[in-house]
Design an enzyme around this catalytic site. Structure first.
Site, mmCIF file in Angstrom:
data_model
loop_
_atom_site.group_PDB
_atom_site.id
_atom_site.type_symbol
_atom_site.label_atom_id
_atom_site.label_comp_id
_atom_site.label_asym_id
_atom_site.label_seq_id
_atom_site.Cartn_x
_atom_site.Cartn_y
_atom_site.Cartn_z
ATOM 1 N N GLU A 355 0.848 -1.183 0.000
ATOM 2 C CA GLU A 355 0.000 0.000 0.000
ATOM 3 C C GLU A 355 0.889 1.240 0.000
ATOM 4 O O GLU A 355 1.858 1.317 0.759
ATOM 5 C CB GLU A 355 -0.899 -0.082 1.236
ATOM 6 C CG GLU A 355 -1.269 1.204 1.873
ATOM 7 C CD GLU A 355 -1.886 0.993 3.269
ATOM 8 O OE1 GLU A 355 -2.191 -0.142 3.670
ATOM 9 O OE2 GLU A 355 -2.045 2.002 3.963
ATOM 10 N N HIS A 440 -2.732 -5.771 11.081
ATOM 11 C CA HIS A 440 -3.589 -6.829 10.543
ATOM 12 C C HIS A 440 -3.479 -8.133 11.323
ATOM 13 O O HIS A 440 -3.066 -9.153 10.777
ATOM 14 C CB HIS A 440 -3.240 -7.106 9.081
ATOM 15 C CG HIS A 440 -3.400 -5.929 8.163
ATOM 16 N ND1 HIS A 440 -2.880 -5.907 6.882
ATOM 17 C CD2 HIS A 440 -4.041 -4.745 8.327
ATOM 18 C CE1 HIS A 440 -3.186 -4.751 6.301
ATOM 19 N NE2 HIS A 440 -3.882 -4.019 7.154
ATOM 20 N N ASN A 478 -5.370 -6.012 2.580
ATOM 21 C CA ASN A 478 -5.940 -5.472 3.819
ATOM 22 C C ASN A 478 -7.212 -6.262 4.141
ATOM 23 O O ASN A 478 -8.008 -6.535 3.245
ATOM 24 C CB ASN A 478 -6.258 -3.988 3.630
ATOM 25 C CG ASN A 478 -5.115 -3.255 2.943
ATOM 26 O OD1 ASN A 478 -4.774 -3.580 1.818
ATOM 27 N ND2 ASN A 478 -4.519 -2.317 3.602
HETATM 28 P P1 FDA Z 1 -11.961 -5.366 15.516
HETATM 29 O O1 FDA Z 1 -10.588 -5.327 16.075
HETATM 30 O O2 FDA Z 1 -12.319 -4.403 14.478
HETATM 31 O O3 FDA Z 1 -13.008 -5.155 16.694
HETATM 32 C C1 FDA Z 1 -12.902 -5.800 17.945
HETATM 33 C C2 FDA Z 1 -13.639 -4.950 18.985
HETATM 34 O O4 FDA Z 1 -13.821 -5.733 20.160
HETATM 35 C C3 FDA Z 1 -12.899 -3.696 19.422
HETATM 36 O O5 FDA Z 1 -13.769 -2.601 19.367
HETATM 37 C C4 FDA Z 1 -12.459 -3.996 20.858
HETATM 38 O O6 FDA Z 1 -12.420 -2.846 21.683
HETATM 39 C C5 FDA Z 1 -13.541 -4.953 21.311
HETATM 40 N N1 FDA Z 1 -13.134 -5.886 22.356
HETATM 41 C C6 FDA Z 1 -11.994 -6.605 22.424
HETATM 42 N N2 FDA Z 1 -11.998 -7.403 23.493
HETATM 43 C C7 FDA Z 1 -13.177 -7.200 24.124
HETATM 44 C C8 FDA Z 1 -13.769 -7.742 25.311
HETATM 45 N N3 FDA Z 1 -13.152 -8.687 26.047
HETATM 46 N N4 FDA Z 1 -14.996 -7.287 25.690
HETATM 47 C C9 FDA Z 1 -15.638 -6.326 24.950
HETATM 48 N N5 FDA Z 1 -15.112 -5.782 23.825
HETATM 49 C C10 FDA Z 1 -13.900 -6.229 23.424
HETATM 50 N N6 FDA Z 1 -7.868 -3.158 7.275
HETATM 51 C C11 FDA Z 1 -8.283 -2.960 5.994
HETATM 52 O O7 FDA Z 1 -8.927 -3.834 5.415
HETATM 53 N N7 FDA Z 1 -7.988 -1.777 5.358
HETATM 54 C C12 FDA Z 1 -7.246 -0.795 5.951
HETATM 55 O O8 FDA Z 1 -7.004 0.255 5.347
HETATM 56 C C13 FDA Z 1 -6.788 -1.014 7.287
HETATM 57 N N8 FDA Z 1 -5.991 -0.085 7.926
HETATM 58 C C14 FDA Z 1 -5.714 -0.242 9.264
HETATM 59 C C15 FDA Z 1 -5.068 0.782 9.959
HETATM 60 C C16 FDA Z 1 -4.864 0.673 11.345
HETATM 61 C C17 FDA Z 1 -4.167 1.771 12.084
HETATM 62 C C18 FDA Z 1 -5.323 -0.479 12.043
HETATM 63 C C19 FDA Z 1 -5.149 -0.623 13.523
HETATM 64 C C20 FDA Z 1 -5.965 -1.498 11.346
HETATM 65 C C21 FDA Z 1 -6.155 -1.397 9.967
HETATM 66 N N9 FDA Z 1 -6.818 -2.392 9.260
HETATM 67 C C22 FDA Z 1 -7.163 -2.203 7.941
HETATM 68 C C23 FDA Z 1 -7.212 -3.655 9.915
HETATM 69 C C24 FDA Z 1 -8.702 -3.725 10.269
HETATM 70 O O9 FDA Z 1 -9.102 -2.562 10.963
HETATM 71 C C25 FDA Z 1 -8.926 -4.987 11.128
HETATM 72 O O10 FDA Z 1 -8.550 -6.111 10.362
HETATM 73 C C26 FDA Z 1 -10.370 -5.141 11.567
HETATM 74 O O11 FDA Z 1 -10.801 -4.040 12.331
HETATM 75 C C27 FDA Z 1 -10.559 -6.414 12.365
HETATM 76 O O12 FDA Z 1 -11.944 -6.630 12.541
HETATM 77 P P2 FDA Z 1 -12.499 -7.597 13.661
HETATM 78 O O13 FDA Z 1 -13.965 -7.752 13.445
HETATM 79 O O14 FDA Z 1 -11.670 -8.832 13.677
HETATM 80 O O15 FDA Z 1 -12.236 -6.876 15.071
#
Ligand code: FDA
Length: 502
Positions: A355, A440, A478
């Site tokens: 990217e 990721h 991504n």
């Molecule tokens: P996700 O992590 O989104 O959500 C989990 C949620 O559960 C969170 O809100 C957390 O607080 C909550 N949680 C965790 N434990 C808990 C508990 N015990 N009790 C209650 N709540 C709890 N991907 C992409 O496709 N394109 C992109 O451009 C980007 N860019 C990017 C930039 C940055 C800075 C980051 C950090 C990540 C990306 N990503 C990305 C990755 C993408 O955001 C990521 O893969 C997904 O958010 C993952 O989705 P999930 O549904 O797995 O969980």
């Protein structure tokens, strides 16, 4: 503690969780969503929901006294990070020794902080990674459904060519082409019409104001605005914030969750139990894996599979930066939403999808920044640490070497033909490649291993995994479109077979 009851509980509110909540709500199932972070709907003293990236305040990071941005320095100087007051900020960095994982915290999970790049993986690689999943159904039905629901859109190529805001992408594209490499446009969930209005001064700036890592105030279609809004609108879904699911136990019918509710200082103000018939885990790769590993290792859910905690990968993430010649200016103005990638995934030796990332510093810096996704076969695993009641990721520094090797082969090639060099001042320790963090996180409860072919946890009926922990460590692009589409596929089947039929 008093026990509440709900037919279904969803833990987390990121992509997988949001799909589960909507489809359960539409099926008429009363559903409680538990999210450990805030609901980002109340402006701070500056009138904005999220803080500025260049002047981060307590809203930026999850209970820190100092920000921990991925680019630690500039010209080797510690000028990037700032002191902040501890608060449930929107970005967290979870450290596991040689690997740190950035995650979003709040209603919307990662969608609040990510770059919005909405990439569908190449079909042959998807089938290599998840051979048991019917690719026809995914590419014919579930990927299109996910993209539509997420609000994926494309930049107007004519605007891209003319706007100063994407000069940095065009410069990187030219350098890649000179090395004989292909580039591709990448769709995004950021509203490009809004972005153009930002550029012309008709809308408040967000992508064009450097916002992304600590949240976007405008323009971004995060899942709180798409899936979760639709879920709540069914009338069957409620979201409880600052509520962390700490433990899962078996109940009389189904499961009982122990939930800690905290105040903005992180102090637990209430611990309660919620009993449910069906439990959907969408706490992300780290969160879901920790909950299940803890449940298995403490004997609460002893029949969970030995595969829980295994098969974790960082999608081969490695970040790098190049220094351009003085005549190759990248622009002081940079949109934070990436729209282009260098696609060398078909390279038989070192497949890379890189990217072209923004680095908006409000000044000309001649830096080209990249987040490379490589095909790293290494996998980490989690172990339960009883002393801290937490899951620890076992990932050794050497396991990142295949990622660096692949990225280096691509960018050496680009540097050679363009007569350019790497920047060593951005990632700390004088390194050209940042291989010690990932955006990721994938895996930990892999589809078809820790679960059946649709995310039902093995050994415990009524318990489901719906998030990125299902994806076996790598997806080549991504990941959020894949996570969303898989959740759509699995939820459709689960509602048909386990819920409608019951
Ligand atoms: P996700 O992590 O989104 O959500 C989990 C949620 O559960 C969170 O809100 C957390 O607080 C909550 N949680 C965790 N434990 C808990 C508990 N015990 N009790 C209650 N709540 C709890 N991907 C992409 O496709 N394109 C992109 O451009 C980007 N860019 C990017 C930039 C940055 C800075 C980051 C950090 C990540 C990306 N990503 C990305 C990755 C993408 O955001 C990521 O893969 C997904 O958010 C993952 O989705 P999930 O549904 O797995 O969980």
């Amino acid at each position: 503690p008093a026990t509440e009851r709900a037919p279904a509980v969803v833990v987390g509110s990121g992509y997988g969780a949001a799909v589960a909540a909507l489809r359960l709500g539409q099926a008429g199932i009363r559903t409680v969503v538990l999210e450990m972070g805030r609901l980002w709907d109340t402006p701070g003293p500056d009138g904005k929901l999220f803080c500025p990236t260049i002047r981060p305040d307590r809203r930026s990071m999850w209970f820190r006294t100092r920000t921990e941005a991925p680019l630690a320095s500039f010209l080797w100087l510690d000028v990037v990070n700032r002191k902040i007051d501890p608060y449930p900020g929107v970005l967290d960095r979870v450290d596991h020794g040689d690997m740190s994982v950035y995650v979003g915290r709040g209603v919307g999970g990662g969608s609040l902080v990510n770059g919005g790049m909405a990439v569908t993986p190449p079909r042959d690689y998807f089938s290599e990674v998840l051979p048991q999943v019917d690719a026809e159904g995914m590419y014919g039905t579930f990927f299109p459904r996910a993209r539509r629901m997420l609000g994926v859109n494309d930049i107007d190529p004519a605007w891209f060519e003319s706007t100063e805001w994407y000069r940095y992408s065009r410069v990187s594209r030219a350098h890649a082409h000179r090395a004989g490499l292909n580039t591709v446009f990448v769709p995004n969930v950021y509203d490009f019409d809004h972005m153009r209005r930002e550029a012309s001064g008709q809308a408040p700036r967000s992508a064009l104001a450097g916002e992304v890592l600590y949240g976007n105030n405008h323009g971004k279609r995060s899942v709180d605005k798409t899936y979760l809004a639709a879920a709540v609108a069914t009338g069957n879904v409620t979201i409880e914030t600052m509520s962390r699911a700490r433990a899962v136990n078996r109940g009389r019918e189904g499961y009982v969750l122990t939930v800690d509710r905290s105040d903005i200082h992180g102090k637990v103000i209430e611990t309660k139990e919620i009993a449910c018939t069906r439990l959907f885990l969408g706490a992300g790769s780290l969160g879901t894996t920790e909950l299940l590993l803890r449940a298995r290792e403490t004997g609460a859910l002893p029949d969970l599979d030995a595969e829980v905690g295994r098969g974790w990968g960082n999608n081969g993430n490695v970040m790098t930066a190049r220094a351009n010649h003085l005549w190759d200016t990248v622009g002081a103005k940079q949109s934070t939403m990436p729209v282009m990638g260098i696609n060398d995934w078909d390279n038989p030796v070192n497949p890379v999808f890189a990217e072209i990332a923004p680095l908006p510093m409000g000044l000309e810096h001649w830096i080209s920044l990249y987040l490379a996704i490589t095909k790293n076969p290494e996998r980490g695993h989690f172990t339960y640490d009883a002393a801290t009641d937490s899951a620890r990721l076992n990932w050794h520094r050497s396991q990142s070497e295949p990622s660096v090797r692949a990225a280096k082969s691509l960018f050496d090639r680009i540097n050679r033909v363009n007569g350019t060099v790497y920047r060593h001042d951005l990632f700390g320790r004088n390194r050209a490649f940042a291989d010690d963090f990932t955006y990721h996180p994938l895996g930990g409860c892999v589809l078809g291993r820790a679960t059946d072919g649709h995310g039902r946890a093995k050994g415990h009926p009524g318990l489901y995994v719906v998030d990125g922990s299902l994806v076996p460590g790598s997806i080549g692009v991504n990941p959020f479109v894949t996570i969303t589409a898989l959740a759509e596929r699995n939820m459709e089947r689960i509602i048909q077979e386990d819920i409608a039929a019951a």
